[in-house]
Design an enzyme around this catalytic site. Sequence first.
Site, PDB file in Angstrom:
ATOM      1  CD  GLN A  17       3.040   8.240  -1.034  1.00 41.24           C
ATOM      2  OE1 GLN A  17       2.239   7.332  -0.876  1.00 41.24           O
ATOM      3  NE2 GLN A  17       3.304   9.118  -0.092  1.00 41.24           N
ATOM      4  NE  ARG A  50      -1.785   1.456   3.739  1.00 42.47           N
ATOM      5  CZ  ARG A  50      -1.246   2.586   4.159  1.00 42.47           C
ATOM      6  NH1 ARG A  50      -1.437   3.712   3.470  1.00 42.47           N
ATOM      7  NH2 ARG A  50      -0.491   2.624   5.244  1.00 42.47           N
ATOM      8  CB  VAL A  51       1.745   4.023  -1.964  1.00 44.00           C
ATOM      9  CG1 VAL A  51       3.052   3.262  -2.084  1.00 44.00           C
ATOM     10  CG2 VAL A  51       0.888   3.841  -3.208  1.00 44.00           C
ATOM     11  CB  SER A  52      -0.500   7.511   1.683  1.00 48.05           C
ATOM     12  OG  SER A  52      -0.043   6.782   2.807  1.00 48.05           O
ATOM     13  CE  LYS A  53       0.739  12.690  -0.665  1.00 53.56           C
ATOM     14  NZ  LYS A  53       1.634  13.847  -0.912  1.00 53.56           N
TER      15      LYS A  53
END
Length: 227
Positions: free
Chosen positions: A15, A7-10
């Site tokens: 990212q 998972r990445v936040s953006k």
Amino acid sequence: MLIGYMRVSKADGSQVLDLQRDALLAAGVDPARLYEDHASGRRDDRPGLAACLKSLRPSDTLVAWKLDRLGRDLRHLITLAHELTGRGVGLRILTGEGAAIDTTSPNGRLMFGVFAALAEFERELIVERTRAGLASARARGRRGGRPYKMTPAKLRLAQAAMGRRDTGVGALCAELGVTRQTLYRHVDPGGRLRPDGERLLRHRRGDERMQGALPGTGGPEGDNRHG
């Protein structure tokens, strides 16, 4: 079988998942068994994680790069790990603070137990400190805010208390000085933040940043002097 989650936040492309993917592949995860999300870890609607959890079968092991890739907070991670254990699924963390966690091994289960105990200890401290603060305010003739108003301090107590099975909602509302409607507007029965709760904490952080930026309050312009 090893199942990997990334998972990445953006989701705007700023990212990338390359580092996590390389680590998971090096750990032995099949590329076809990788699931991913491009979303904040605090969001409930993570389709990649939902599909990943649905795909797990007994004797599988869920592998993640770091603990914070999986859960919203430590309590959520512990709940998730217990659910996986109940399904006969292992959990393995590759790096970061949870790198010693591997529920498929005795030592890894021991480390997970330490993490769970620390989370419970932290929750008890939050409850104790907030109740002491509210009691002190009442002793001075204050209620810790207007009647029925949720404050950041009350919200933190509500988060900690609602995650416990022995918490009585009526007693908690009386302790906080809020209605059930106000309580459930900010947190769900598991203690997770709802939109109103997230906004309250976000506004609090914004107010603190603004105060820090004002001259004379310790912000970057607070020490300007002439002559």
